[in-house]
Scaffold this motif. Structure first.
Motif, short mmCIF file in Angstrom:
data_model
loop_
_atom_site.label_atom_id
_atom_site.label_comp_id
_atom_site.label_asym_id
_atom_site.label_seq_id
_atom_site.Cartn_x
_atom_site.Cartn_y
_atom_site.Cartn_z
N CYS A 1 0.84 -1.20 0.00
CA CYS A 1 0.00 0.00 0.00
C CYS A 1 0.88 1.25 0.00
O CYS A 1 1.76 1.39 0.86
CB CYS A 1 -0.90 0.01 1.24
N TYR A 2 0.61 2.14 -0.93
CA TYR A 2 1.42 3.35 -1.07
C TYR A 2 0.70 4.57 -0.51
O TYR A 2 -0.53 4.66 -0.56
CB TYR A 2 1.79 3.57 -2.53
N ASP A 3 1.49 5.52 -0.04
CA ASP A 3 0.96 6.73 0.57
C ASP A 3 0.72 7.81 -0.46
O ASP A 3 1.16 8.96 -0.32
CB ASP A 3 1.95 7.21 1.65
N ASP A 4 0.02 7.45 -1.55
CA ASP A 4 -0.35 8.45 -2.56
C ASP A 4 -1.47 9.33 -2.04
O ASP A 4 -1.46 10.54 -2.20
CB ASP A 4 -0.78 7.76 -3.85
N SER A 5 -2.47 8.69 -1.44
CA SER A 5 -3.57 9.35 -0.76
C SER A 5 -4.18 8.30 0.15
O SER A 5 -3.88 7.11 0.03
CB SER A 5 -4.61 9.88 -1.76
N ALA A 6 -5.04 8.73 1.05
CA ALA A 6 -5.61 7.79 2.01
C ALA A 6 -6.59 6.84 1.33
O ALA A 6 -7.39 7.24 0.47
CB ALA A 6 -6.30 8.54 3.14
N PHE A 7 -6.53 5.56 1.70
CA PHE A 7 -7.56 4.61 1.32
C PHE A 7 -8.80 4.86 2.17
O PHE A 7 -8.74 5.53 3.20
CB PHE A 7 -7.09 3.17 1.55
N SER A 8 -9.92 4.28 1.75
CA SER A 8 -11.14 4.37 2.54
C SER A 8 -11.75 2.98 2.64
O SER A 8 -11.84 2.25 1.64
CB SER A 8 -12.14 5.34 1.87
N GLN A 9 -12.15 2.60 3.85
CA GLN A 9 -12.81 1.32 4.05
C GLN A 9 -14.14 1.54 4.74
O GLN A 9 -14.21 2.06 5.84
CB GLN A 9 -11.94 0.38 4.90
N SER A 10 -15.21 1.15 4.04
CA SER A 10 -16.56 1.24 4.57
C SER A 10 -17.09 -0.16 4.83
O SER A 10 -17.12 -0.99 3.92
CB SER A 10 -17.47 1.97 3.58
N GLY A 11 -17.50 -0.44 6.05
CA GLY A 11 -18.04 -1.76 6.37
C GLY A 11 -16.96 -2.83 6.45
O GLY A 11 -15.78 -2.56 6.56
N TYR A 12 -17.42 -4.06 6.35
CA TYR A 12 -16.63 -5.25 6.67
C TYR A 12 -15.89 -5.77 5.44
O TYR A 12 -16.50 -6.00 4.40
CB TYR A 12 -17.62 -6.29 7.18
N GLN A 13 -14.57 -5.94 5.54
CA GLN A 13 -13.77 -6.48 4.44
C GLN A 13 -13.03 -7.71 4.90
O GLN A 13 -12.16 -7.65 5.78
CB GLN A 13 -12.76 -5.45 3.94
N ARG A 14 -13.38 -8.88 4.31
CA ARG A 14 -12.64 -10.09 4.59
C ARG A 14 -11.45 -10.20 3.66
O ARG A 14 -11.57 -10.05 2.46
CB ARG A 14 -13.53 -11.34 4.41
N LEU A 15 -10.28 -10.45 4.23
CA LEU A 15 -9.09 -10.73 3.46
C LEU A 15 -8.96 -12.24 3.39
O LEU A 15 -8.35 -12.88 4.24
CB LEU A 15 -7.87 -10.08 4.12
N GLY B 1 -18.33 2.02 9.90
CA GLY B 1 -17.92 0.77 10.54
C GLY B 1 -16.88 -0.01 9.77
O GLY B 1 -16.87 -1.24 9.80
N GLY B 2 -15.98 0.65 9.08
CA GLY B 2 -14.96 -0.03 8.29
C GLY B 2 -14.05 -0.89 9.15
O GLY B 2 -13.56 -0.43 10.19
N ARG B 3 -13.81 -2.12 8.73
CA ARG B 3 -12.99 -3.05 9.51
C ARG B 3 -12.51 -4.19 8.62
O ARG B 3 -13.04 -4.41 7.54
CB ARG B 3 -13.75 -3.59 10.71
N PHE B 4 -11.54 -4.96 9.10
CA PHE B 4 -10.91 -6.03 8.33
C PHE B 4 -10.85 -7.30 9.15
O PHE B 4 -10.77 -7.26 10.38
CB PHE B 4 -9.47 -5.65 7.93
N VAL B 5 -10.85 -8.44 8.47
CA VAL B 5 -10.59 -9.71 9.14
C VAL B 5 -9.72 -10.57 8.24
O VAL B 5 -9.95 -10.69 7.04
CB VAL B 5 -11.89 -10.45 9.52
N LEU B 6 -8.65 -11.13 8.83
CA LEU B 6 -7.83 -12.12 8.15
C LEU B 6 -8.57 -13.44 8.27
O LEU B 6 -8.64 -14.03 9.35
CB LEU B 6 -6.44 -12.21 8.80
N TRP B 7 -9.11 -13.92 7.17
CA TRP B 7 -10.13 -14.97 7.21
C TRP B 7 -9.65 -16.26 6.58
O TRP B 7 -9.06 -16.27 5.51
CB TRP B 7 -11.38 -14.49 6.47
N TYR B 8 -9.94 -17.36 7.26
CA TYR B 8 -9.65 -18.69 6.74
C TYR B 8 -10.95 -19.48 6.71
O TYR B 8 -11.63 -19.59 7.73
CB TYR B 8 -8.65 -19.43 7.63
N GLN B 9 -11.28 -20.03 5.56
CA GLN B 9 -12.45 -20.88 5.47
C GLN B 9 -12.17 -22.22 6.14
O GLN B 9 -11.05 -22.52 6.53
CB GLN B 9 -12.85 -21.06 4.00
#
Length: 344
Positions: A41-55, A91-99
């Motif tokens: 991830c590069y510091d070109d500009s800020a990213f935005s995260q809305s809601g739930y993001q599974r990685l 409510g932007g958030r992340f989870v490192l997810w394993y099925q």
């Protein structure tokens, strides 16, 4: 073994969002089995995260490991707005997810996650960054998390800035978390059984109870220590609640299970138990600045934390797993300035 590195940034780079990078981790035109899926991830500009993001990408193609990181020179220095950043909205958030079928080990590191000091609904039993595994370790390290204030109120609510819910050991190390709150039970770090929680700084975690008729734990917790964890070289201080006449509790550390090894920790209250821990420390004697909006949680050269930790080397072992080495991204001995630490 081939290594494929993809970058995340502006249109001149590969992806403009973290979600788009993750979605491509199972793209066989890009990756092959046993490749490393690394996003920068590069510091070109800020990213935005809305809601739930599974990685959760990379399972189908059979990647060997997943690392979401920031290149050297683009990383924060432990203070706000100094490197690659994600603004959390709605409510932007992340989870490192394993099925249930498992998947490669996953690492998230070196990003600033900014809640904007606004009240948001981050959901119940939730987190800003979570580890949820079904057979492989995950690590969360060198993150800077601040300004996250959860408005969600549910019976039994437990809301952590970094939380683990894992069947294999997970590592949470070298993170700075400050000025965050929730409405019911709120840990800054809520670990999990067999986890490794080391070299973190957690400051000013609050529980802001409002009018609510249901039951639930009303606790503000700096670091929640579950069963069979290794908890070392952490600072947890400034935990608070807003007293409106209800029964509240606050702990810089709370040990909730047997078998946890808690040593060389520091607290403002008396809860940093175990050998070689330090208690009763004031924030004024510890940090460079706690001024709202210009926090700098690097420790003062005169503070009691200097030289008070244990040298962990490049990794820590919990049970049968060794985490914190370069296999999972930056090793545990790289501090928030990317220098080689020796204890605190």
């Amino acid at each position: 073994m081939a290594t494929v590195t993809k970058s995340i940034g502006t249109s001149s780079r590969d992806y403009s969002t973290i979600a788009a990078w993750d979605a491509d981790l199972d793209n066989t035109a890009i990756y092959s089995s046993s490749d490393t899926g690394q996003g920068e991830c590069y510091d070109d500009s800020a990213f935005s995260q809305s809601g739930y993001q599974r990685l959760d990408g990379g399972i189908t193609v059979g990647l060997s490991k997943i690392i979401l990181t920031v290149p050297v020179g683009q990383r924060h220095d432990g203070t706000a707005d100094s490197g690659a950043k994600v603004n959390l909205t709605s409510g932007g958030r992340f989870v490192l997810w394993y099925q249930s079928s498992g998947g490669p080990p996953r690492t998230m590191e070196w990003l600033e996650l900014d809640g904007g000091d606004s009240e948001q609904d981050f959901d119940s039993n939730s987190f800003i960054v979570g580890i949820s595994t079904a057979g492989q370790p995950g690590t969360v390290s060198h993150l800077l998390i601040h300004g996250c204030h959860n408005t969600r109120v549910n019976n039994g609510n437990m809301y952590g800035m970094i939380a683990g819910n894992i069947s294999q050991p997970g590592g949470i190390f070298d993170n700075i978390i400050y000025d965050c709150s929730g409405r019911l039970r709120t840990p800054g770090i809520g670990g999990s059984s067999n986890g490794i929680i080391c070299n973190n700084t957690v400051y000013k975690i609050g529980m802001t109870y409002t009018s609510y008729a249901g039951d639930g734990s009303r606790e503000a917790i700096g670091i929640l220590c579950p069963a069979n964890c290794v908890i070392k070289n952490n600072i947890a201080i400034g935990t608070y609640f807003e007293d409106d006449g209800h029964d509240h509790e606050k702990y810089d550390y709370l040990v909730s299970g047997a078998g946890t090894v808690g040593t060389y920790n520091l607290s403002g209250d008396s809860t940093a138990s175990g050998s070689d821990s330090i208690t009763g420390v004031s924030t004024a004697s510890l940090f460079i600045s706690t001024t709202s909006g210009s926090e700098d949680l690097h420790i003062l050269s005169t503070s009691s934390a200097v030289g008070a930790g244990e040298d962990l080397g490049t990794s820590v072992t919990s049970g049968s797993a060794t985490l914190g080495g370069s296999t999972y991204g930056s090793p545990i001995n790289r501090d928030i300035n990317n220098g080689d630490r020796n204890g605190f």
